[in-house]
Scaffold this motif. Structure first.
Motif, mmCIF file in Angstrom:
data_model
loop_
_atom_site.group_PDB
_atom_site.id
_atom_site.type_symbol
_atom_site.label_atom_id
_atom_site.label_comp_id
_atom_site.label_asym_id
_atom_site.label_seq_id
_atom_site.Cartn_x
_atom_site.Cartn_y
_atom_site.Cartn_z
ATOM 1 N N ARG A 38 37.467 38.195 30.075
ATOM 2 C CA ARG A 38 37.427 39.561 30.586
ATOM 3 C C ARG A 38 37.814 40.557 29.506
ATOM 4 O O ARG A 38 38.524 40.209 28.559
ATOM 5 C CB ARG A 38 38.357 39.719 31.798
ATOM 6 C CG ARG A 38 39.844 39.582 31.483
ATOM 7 C CD ARG A 38 40.647 39.605 32.768
ATOM 8 N NE ARG A 38 42.086 39.523 32.516
ATOM 9 C CZ ARG A 38 43.001 39.407 33.472
ATOM 10 N NH1 ARG A 38 42.642 39.363 34.745
ATOM 11 N NH2 ARG A 38 44.288 39.342 33.155
ATOM 12 N N GLN A 39 37.338 41.770 29.668
ATOM 13 C CA GLN A 39 37.683 42.834 28.739
ATOM 14 C C GLN A 39 38.180 44.036 29.525
ATOM 15 O O GLN A 39 37.377 44.770 30.132
ATOM 16 C CB GLN A 39 36.496 43.225 27.868
ATOM 17 C CG GLN A 39 36.861 44.219 26.780
ATOM 18 C CD GLN A 39 35.791 44.336 25.723
ATOM 19 O OE1 GLN A 39 34.647 43.957 25.923
ATOM 20 N NE2 GLN A 39 36.168 44.865 24.560
ATOM 21 N N PRO A 40 39.488 44.247 29.543
ATOM 22 C CA PRO A 40 40.041 45.429 30.230
ATOM 23 C C PRO A 40 39.660 46.700 29.482
ATOM 24 O O PRO A 40 39.346 46.655 28.280
ATOM 25 C CB PRO A 40 41.550 45.189 30.170
ATOM 26 C CG PRO A 40 41.714 43.727 29.886
ATOM 27 C CD PRO A 40 40.540 43.358 29.035
ATOM 28 N N PRO A 41 39.716 47.841 30.143
ATOM 29 C CA PRO A 41 39.362 49.097 29.488
ATOM 30 C C PRO A 41 40.211 49.359 28.253
ATOM 31 O O PRO A 41 41.437 49.287 28.308
ATOM 32 C CB PRO A 41 39.654 50.149 30.582
ATOM 33 C CG PRO A 41 39.636 49.406 31.852
ATOM 34 C CD PRO A 41 40.070 48.018 31.549
ATOM 35 N N ASN A 84 42.400 35.748 43.592
ATOM 36 C CA ASN A 84 43.256 36.164 44.708
ATOM 37 C C ASN A 84 44.422 36.997 44.185
ATOM 38 O O ASN A 84 44.721 36.992 42.998
ATOM 39 C CB ASN A 84 43.783 34.937 45.447
ATOM 40 C CG ASN A 84 42.685 34.097 46.052
ATOM 41 O OD1 ASN A 84 41.636 34.607 46.457
ATOM 42 N ND2 ASN A 84 42.917 32.797 46.128
ATOM 43 N N SER A 85 45.058 37.692 45.088
ATOM 44 C CA SER A 85 46.235 38.502 44.743
ATOM 45 C C SER A 85 45.952 39.403 43.546
ATOM 46 O O SER A 85 46.743 39.484 42.599
ATOM 47 C CB SER A 85 47.440 37.598 44.452
ATOM 48 O OG SER A 85 47.744 36.788 45.566
ATOM 49 N N LEU A 86 44.852 40.081 43.594
ATOM 50 C CA LEU A 86 44.442 40.924 42.474
ATOM 51 C C LEU A 86 45.384 42.108 42.317
ATOM 52 O O LEU A 86 45.917 42.639 43.293
ATOM 53 C CB LEU A 86 43.011 41.400 42.675
ATOM 54 C CG LEU A 86 41.932 40.323 42.460
ATOM 55 C CD1 LEU A 86 40.627 40.725 43.106
ATOM 56 C CD2 LEU A 86 41.738 40.067 40.981
ATOM 57 N N ASN A 87 45.581 42.502 41.077
ATOM 58 C CA ASN A 87 46.371 43.695 40.785
ATOM 59 C C ASN A 87 45.627 44.549 39.764
ATOM 60 O O ASN A 87 44.592 44.138 39.219
ATOM 61 C CB ASN A 87 47.769 43.312 40.306
ATOM 62 C CG ASN A 87 47.741 42.450 39.060
ATOM 63 O OD1 ASN A 87 47.230 42.859 38.022
ATOM 64 N ND2 ASN A 87 48.298 41.231 39.157
ATOM 65 N N SER A 88 46.155 45.712 39.481
ATOM 66 C CA SER A 88 45.452 46.671 38.625
ATOM 67 C C SER A 88 45.220 46.127 37.218
ATOM 68 O O SER A 88 44.262 46.530 36.553
ATOM 69 C CB SER A 88 46.221 47.988 38.566
ATOM 70 O OG SER A 88 47.538 47.769 38.066
ATOM 71 N N GLU A 89 46.051 45.219 36.777
ATOM 72 C CA GLU A 89 45.886 44.654 35.436
ATOM 73 C C GLU A 89 44.701 43.696 35.358
ATOM 74 O O GLU A 89 44.316 43.279 34.259
ATOM 75 C CB GLU A 89 47.164 43.948 35.001
ATOM 76 C CG GLU A 89 48.336 44.894 34.804
ATOM 77 C CD GLU A 89 49.575 44.205 34.260
ATOM 78 O OE1 GLU A 89 50.512 44.914 33.868
ATOM 79 O OE2 GLU A 89 49.588 42.951 34.216
ATOM 80 N N ASP A 90 44.133 43.348 36.498
ATOM 81 C CA ASP A 90 42.940 42.493 36.513
ATOM 82 C C ASP A 90 41.656 43.309 36.367
ATOM 83 O O ASP A 90 40.570 42.726 36.270
ATOM 84 C CB ASP A 90 42.887 41.678 37.804
ATOM 85 C CG ASP A 90 44.056 40.718 37.935
ATOM 86 O OD1 ASP A 90 44.621 40.640 39.035
ATOM 87 O OD2 ASP A 90 44.403 40.059 36.935
ATOM 88 N N THR A 91 41.775 44.625 36.368
ATOM 89 C CA THR A 91 40.603 45.475 36.191
ATOM 90 C C THR A 91 39.986 45.229 34.820
ATOM 91 O O THR A 91 40.667 45.348 33.796
ATOM 92 C CB THR A 91 40.983 46.956 36.332
ATOM 93 O OG1 THR A 91 41.380 47.211 37.678
ATOM 94 C CG2 THR A 91 39.809 47.859 35.978
ATOM 95 N N GLY A 120 28.067 40.377 31.950
ATOM 96 C CA GLY A 120 29.322 40.856 32.499
ATOM 97 C C GLY A 120 29.181 41.511 33.860
ATOM 98 O O GLY A 120 28.118 42.016 34.217
ATOM 99 N N THR A 121 30.260 41.485 34.613
ATOM 100 C CA THR A 121 30.315 42.144 35.913
ATOM 101 C C THR A 121 31.662 42.865 36.023
ATOM 102 O O THR A 121 32.697 42.329 35.637
ATOM 103 C CB THR A 121 30.117 41.135 37.056
ATOM 104 O OG1 THR A 121 30.053 41.823 38.303
ATOM 105 C CG2 THR A 121 31.232 40.100 37.117
ATOM 106 N N GLN A 122 31.617 44.086 36.537
ATOM 107 C CA GLN A 122 32.821 44.918 36.589
ATOM 108 C C GLN A 122 33.674 44.566 37.802
ATOM 109 O O GLN A 122 33.161 44.443 38.925
ATOM 110 C CB GLN A 122 32.430 46.397 36.662
ATOM 111 C CG GLN A 122 33.593 47.353 36.813
ATOM 112 C CD GLN A 122 34.436 47.450 35.550
ATOM 113 O OE1 GLN A 122 33.914 47.596 34.457
ATOM 114 N NE2 GLN A 122 35.752 47.381 35.719
ATOM 115 N N VAL A 123 34.960 44.426 37.563
ATOM 116 C CA VAL A 123 35.944 44.256 38.634
ATOM 117 C C VAL A 123 36.948 45.399 38.508
ATOM 118 O O VAL A 123 37.553 45.577 37.450
ATOM 119 C CB VAL A 123 36.665 42.900 38.547
ATOM 120 C CG1 VAL A 123 37.814 42.844 39.541
ATOM 121 C CG2 VAL A 123 35.674 41.769 38.789
#
Length: 127
Positions: A38-41, A84-91, A120-123
């Motif tokens: 993954r690549q966070p912003p 599961n248990s997603l949080n903002s850092e998983d964006t 890629g797909t955005q989460v």
């Protein structure tokens, strides 16, 4: 040449779940170990999870261990990432990758070891 297509991304609230899928266009899917990155912003791409050719061996980044599960269905040429248990850092933008491997149980965390990548797909996780 292997084409990988991710799906299942989207927007979810913190604490929620998503399942990503990655379909591979190859008759030799069983020859590839698979990984999710993954690549966070504004950040570099990072390892998330990997699964061996057989599906018996898996490996996770510490940040997702216990929350994410990688799996594969060799009959469907597809690898999954249950989150599961997603949080903002998983964006992030999530990518799947394929690594041609002669070993049934190898798993790799380094992106340089992978041969093919999806688009890629955005989460997006909102708090």
């Amino acid at each position: 040449q292997v084409q990988l297509e991710e799906s299942g991304g989207g927007a979810v609230q913190a604490g929620g779940s998503l399942r990503l899928s990655c379909a591979a266009s190859t008759r030799t899917f069983k020859s590839y170990a698979m990984g999710w990155f993954r690549q966070p912003p504004g950040k570099e791409r990072e390892f998330v999870a990997a699964i061996s050719r057989s599906g018996f061996s898996t490996y996770y980044a510490d940040s997702v261990k216990g929350r994410f599960t990688i799996s594969r269905d060799n009959a469907k040429n597809t690898v999954y990432l249950q989150m599961n248990s997603l949080n903002s850092e998983d964006t992030a933008v999530y990518y799947c990758a394929a690594d041609y491997s002669t070993s049934r149980e190898v798993v790799r965390a380094k992106d340089a070891m992978y041969d093919y990548w999806g688009q890629g797909t955005q989460v997006t996780v909102s708090s």
